[in-house]
Motif scaffolding. Structure first.
Motif, PDB file in Angstrom:
ATOM      1  N   ALA A   1      18.579  41.685  -5.536  1.00 43.02           N
ATOM      2  CA  ALA A   1      17.931  40.513  -4.937  1.00 43.02           C
ATOM      3  C   ALA A   1      16.953  40.940  -3.847  1.00 43.02           C
ATOM      4  O   ALA A   1      15.855  40.374  -3.728  1.00 43.02           O
ATOM      5  N   GLN A   2      17.321  41.948  -3.062  1.00 40.86           N
ATOM      6  CA  GLN A   2      16.408  42.451  -2.033  1.00 40.86           C
ATOM      7  C   GLN A   2      15.171  43.076  -2.674  1.00 40.86           C
ATOM      8  O   GLN A   2      14.045  42.874  -2.193  1.00 40.86           O
ATOM      9  N   ALA A   3      15.356  43.825  -3.743  1.00 42.60           N
ATOM     10  CA  ALA A   3      14.209  44.414  -4.446  1.00 42.60           C
ATOM     11  C   ALA A   3      13.267  43.324  -4.945  1.00 42.60           C
ATOM     12  O   ALA A   3      12.036  43.425  -4.822  1.00 42.60           O
ATOM     13  N   ARG A   4      13.830  42.250  -5.467  1.00 43.37           N
ATOM     14  CA  ARG A   4      12.994  41.158  -5.979  1.00 43.37           C
ATOM     15  C   ARG A   4      12.294  40.409  -4.845  1.00 43.37           C
ATOM     16  O   ARG A   4      11.154  39.949  -5.012  1.00 43.37           O
ATOM     17  N   ARG A   5      12.959  40.296  -3.706  1.00 39.60           N
ATOM     18  CA  ARG A   5      12.297  39.661  -2.555  1.00 39.60           C
ATOM     19  C   ARG A   5      11.095  40.474  -2.104  1.00 39.60           C
ATOM     20  O   ARG A   5      10.034  39.918  -1.777  1.00 39.60           O
ATOM     21  N   LEU A   6      11.237  41.782  -2.070  1.00 40.35           N
ATOM     22  CA  LEU A   6      10.108  42.638  -1.688  1.00 40.35           C
ATOM     23  C   LEU A   6       8.975  42.527  -2.705  1.00 40.35           C
ATOM     24  O   LEU A   6       7.801  42.475  -2.341  1.00 40.35           O
ATOM     25  N   ALA A   7       9.332  42.487  -3.983  1.00 43.29           N
ATOM     26  CA  ALA A   7       8.309  42.338  -5.021  1.00 43.29           C
ATOM     27  C   ALA A   7       7.575  41.010  -4.866  1.00 43.29           C
ATOM     28  O   ALA A   7       6.354  40.944  -5.051  1.00 43.29           O
ATOM     29  N   ALA A   8       8.313  39.966  -4.522  1.00 49.86           N
ATOM     30  CA  ALA A   8       7.692  38.651  -4.336  1.00 49.86           C
ATOM     31  C   ALA A   8       6.698  38.655  -3.186  1.00 49.86           C
ATOM     32  O   ALA A   8       5.783  37.826  -3.144  1.00 49.86           O
ATOM     33  N   ARG A   9       6.865  39.599  -2.258  1.00 50.43           N
ATOM     34  CA  ARG A   9       5.931  39.740  -1.139  1.00 50.43           C
ATOM     35  C   ARG A   9       4.762  40.670  -1.482  1.00 50.43           C
ATOM     36  O   ARG A   9       3.929  40.976  -0.625  1.00 50.43           O
ATOM     37  N   GLY A  10       4.708  41.150  -2.731  1.00 50.50           N
ATOM     38  CA  GLY A  10       3.565  41.929  -3.187  1.00 50.50           C
ATOM     39  C   GLY A  10       3.785  43.416  -3.298  1.00 50.50           C
ATOM     40  O   GLY A  10       2.894  44.144  -3.748  1.00 50.50           O
ATOM     41  N   PHE A  11       4.970  43.907  -2.924  1.00 51.88           N
ATOM     42  CA  PHE A  11       5.237  45.340  -3.031  1.00 51.88           C
ATOM     43  C   PHE A  11       5.603  45.717  -4.469  1.00 51.88           C
ATOM     44  O   PHE A  11       6.149  44.904  -5.223  1.00 51.88           O
ATOM     45  N   ALA A  12       5.296  46.952  -4.830  1.00 53.80           N
ATOM     46  CA  ALA A  12       5.802  47.531  -6.076  1.00 53.80           C
ATOM     47  C   ALA A  12       7.152  48.159  -5.739  1.00 53.80           C
ATOM     48  O   ALA A  12       7.242  48.976  -4.820  1.00 53.80           O
ATOM     49  N   VAL A  13       8.198  47.785  -6.473  1.00 56.09           N
ATOM     50  CA  VAL A  13       9.547  48.239  -6.140  1.00 56.09           C
ATOM     51  C   VAL A  13      10.190  48.888  -7.362  1.00 56.09           C
ATOM     52  O   VAL A  13      10.361  48.237  -8.396  1.00 56.09           O
ATOM     53  N   LEU A  14      10.547  50.149  -7.212  1.00 55.86           N
ATOM     54  CA  LEU A  14      11.239  50.895  -8.264  1.00 55.86           C
ATOM     55  C   LEU A  14      12.640  51.207  -7.775  1.00 55.86           C
ATOM     56  O   LEU A  14      12.814  51.806  -6.711  1.00 55.86           O
ATOM     57  N   VAL A  15      13.651  50.781  -8.542  1.00 51.22           N
ATOM     58  CA  VAL A  15      15.043  51.040  -8.191  1.00 51.22           C
ATOM     59  C   VAL A  15      15.650  51.962  -9.234  1.00 51.22           C
ATOM     60  O   VAL A  15      15.618  51.655 -10.435  1.00 51.22           O
ATOM     61  N   LEU A  16      16.203  53.078  -8.782  1.00 51.26           N
ATOM     62  CA  LEU A  16      16.846  54.042  -9.665  1.00 51.26           C
ATOM     63  C   LEU A  16      18.353  53.880  -9.517  1.00 51.26           C
ATOM     64  O   LEU A  16      18.891  54.057  -8.422  1.00 51.26           O
ATOM     65  N   CYS A  17      19.026  53.513 -10.595  1.00 51.53           N
ATOM     66  CA  CYS A  17      20.453  53.215 -10.506  1.00 51.53           C
ATOM     67  C   CYS A  17      21.188  53.735 -11.730  1.00 51.53           C
ATOM     68  O   CYS A  17      20.578  54.217 -12.686  1.00 51.53           O
ATOM     69  N   GLY A  18      22.512  53.612 -11.700  1.00 48.98           N
ATOM     70  CA  GLY A  18      23.344  54.064 -12.799  1.00 48.98           C
ATOM     71  C   GLY A  18      23.537  52.987 -13.855  1.00 48.98           C
ATOM     72  O   GLY A  18      23.222  51.811 -13.648  1.00 48.98           O
ATOM     73  N   GLU A  19      24.093  53.386 -14.976  1.00 50.03           N
ATOM     74  CA  GLU A  19      24.272  52.496 -16.118  1.00 50.03           C
ATOM     75  C   GLU A  19      25.203  51.336 -15.798  1.00 50.03           C
ATOM     76  O   GLU A  19      24.969  50.206 -16.227  1.00 50.03           O
ATOM     77  N   ALA A  20      26.282  51.584 -15.048  1.00 46.70           N
ATOM     78  CA  ALA A  20      27.249  50.523 -14.787  1.00 46.70           C
ATOM     79  C   ALA A  20      26.615  49.374 -14.006  1.00 46.70           C
ATOM     80  O   ALA A  20      26.797  48.196 -14.346  1.00 46.70           O
ATOM     81  N   ALA A  21      25.878  49.708 -12.952  1.00 51.48           N
ATOM     82  CA  ALA A  21      25.214  48.656 -12.167  1.00 51.48           C
ATOM     83  C   ALA A  21      24.165  47.942 -12.991  1.00 51.48           C
ATOM     84  O   ALA A  21      24.033  46.715 -12.940  1.00 51.48           O
ATOM     85  N   ASP A  22      23.413  48.695 -13.771  1.00 49.68           N
ATOM     86  CA  ASP A  22      22.369  48.083 -14.589  1.00 49.68           C
ATOM     87  C   ASP A  22      22.977  47.141 -15.623  1.00 49.68           C
ATOM     88  O   ASP A  22      22.401  46.084 -15.911  1.00 49.68           O
ATOM     89  N   ALA A  23      24.143  47.488 -16.153  1.00 48.17           N
ATOM     90  CA  ALA A  23      24.787  46.636 -17.150  1.00 48.17           C
ATOM     91  C   ALA A  23      25.167  45.279 -16.558  1.00 48.17           C
ATOM     92  O   ALA A  23      25.024  44.240 -17.221  1.00 48.17           O
ATOM     93  N   VAL A  24      25.640  45.269 -15.315  1.00 41.23           N
ATOM     94  CA  VAL A  24      25.970  44.016 -14.636  1.00 41.23           C
ATOM     95  C   VAL A  24      24.729  43.146 -14.516  1.00 41.23           C
ATOM     96  O   VAL A  24      24.750  41.936 -14.802  1.00 41.23           O
ATOM     97  N   LEU A  25      23.635  43.757 -14.094  1.00 40.77           N
ATOM     98  CA  LEU A  25      22.404  42.997 -13.882  1.00 40.77           C
ATOM     99  C   LEU A  25      21.789  42.536 -15.198  1.00 40.77           C
ATOM    100  O   LEU A  25      21.263  41.426 -15.297  1.00 40.77           O
ATOM    101  N   ARG A  26      21.895  43.367 -16.231  1.00 38.89           N
ATOM    102  CA  ARG A  26      21.374  42.956 -17.543  1.00 38.89           C
ATOM    103  C   ARG A  26      22.167  41.778 -18.105  1.00 38.89           C
ATOM    104  O   ARG A  26      21.598  40.883 -18.730  1.00 38.89           O
ATOM    105  N   ALA A  27      23.483  41.780 -17.866  1.00 39.12           N
ATOM    106  CA  ALA A  27      24.303  40.653 -18.326  1.00 39.12           C
ATOM    107  C   ALA A  27      23.890  39.362 -17.623  1.00 39.12           C
ATOM    108  O   ALA A  27      23.798  38.297 -18.255  1.00 39.12           O
ATOM    109  N   ASP A  28      23.626  39.447 -16.320  1.00 36.02           N
ATOM    110  CA  ASP A  28      23.160  38.275 -15.576  1.00 36.02           C
ATOM    111  C   ASP A  28      21.823  37.784 -16.125  1.00 36.02           C
ATOM    112  O   ASP A  28      21.605  36.572 -16.289  1.00 36.02           O
TER     113      ASP A  28
END
Length: 207
Positions: free
Chosen positions: A169-196
């Motif tokens: 959510a913080q990454a998306r807030r920064l993007a909404a303010r015009g920043f380019a945001v790249l988040v490097l994470c593991g598969e488990a966290a990404d799976a939670v977010l993909r399900a959402d």
């Protein structure tokens, strides 16, 4: 601003196998990177702080601008590179980040910024004890204070535990303010977010 990694490789694929990605202003992008070392290596490449052995780092479609990528990109919380020491207080980490941004880091300024960020009560906590969501929010908000910074590369926020939805959510807030945001994470966290995200798409389709 658009940062692109085109088929980059480091140390014959051991430190980083063949990888391509792109992120641009106003966009938050997640990339799954496993193992202990590879997220930091990829973060260093994406932020212009390391040269790939193969492939290219492009800025707005042009090669040879790695130094400019570095100046315009904040590498946040990369293990052993830009993460605060675990025993440093939150106030100490704020002071250091303010100095990086060219902003006074004296105790009075730290108190003011802690209040602005809503972390007055946590100022004396060591960074190891700061809630993951608070840690990421504070570090990213202070990173974008730096002169010329238009992009943020956040490395392995999931290693601190907590709910991945908070740092995404913080990454998306920064993007909404015009920043380019790249988040490097593991598969488990990404799976939670993909399900959402899949659930949100289904709800929108049904509406």
């Amino acid at each position: 601003m658009r940062i692109e990694l085109d088929r980059v490789v480091k140390q014959g694929g051991v430190a980083l196998p063949l990888t391509s990605l792109a992120v641009e202003s106003g966009e938050a992008v997640r990339v799954v990177v496993e193992t202990e070392q590879r997220p930091t290596v990829l973060g260093l490449l994406a932020s212009g702080r390391m040269r790939p052995d193969e492939g290219a780092v492009l800025l707005d479609g042009e090669p040879g601008r790695r130094r400019e990528v570095r100046h315009r990109t904040a590498l946040v919380d990369a293990p052993a590179v830009s993460d605060p020491e675990p025993d440093v207080s939150l106030a100490g980490a704020i002071a250091e980040e303010l100095l990086f941004a060219g902003v006074p880091g004296d105790p009075r300024s730290v108190r003011r910024w802690a209040a602005q960020l809503g972390v007055e009560a946590e100022r004396d906590l060591p960074m190891a004890d700061v809630e993951p969501a608070t840690r990421i929010r504070v570090l990213t908000e202070l990173a974008v204070l730096r002169d010329r910074v238009e992009a943020v590369v956040l490395v392995s926020p999931d290693r601190h535990g907590g709910d991945p939805r908070a740092w995404w959510a913080q990454a998306r807030r920064l993007a909404a303010r015009g920043f380019a945001v790249l988040v490097l994470c593991g598969e488990a966290a990404d799976a939670v977010l993909r399900a959402d995200e899949a659930a949100e798409e289904e709800a929108e389709a049904a509406a």
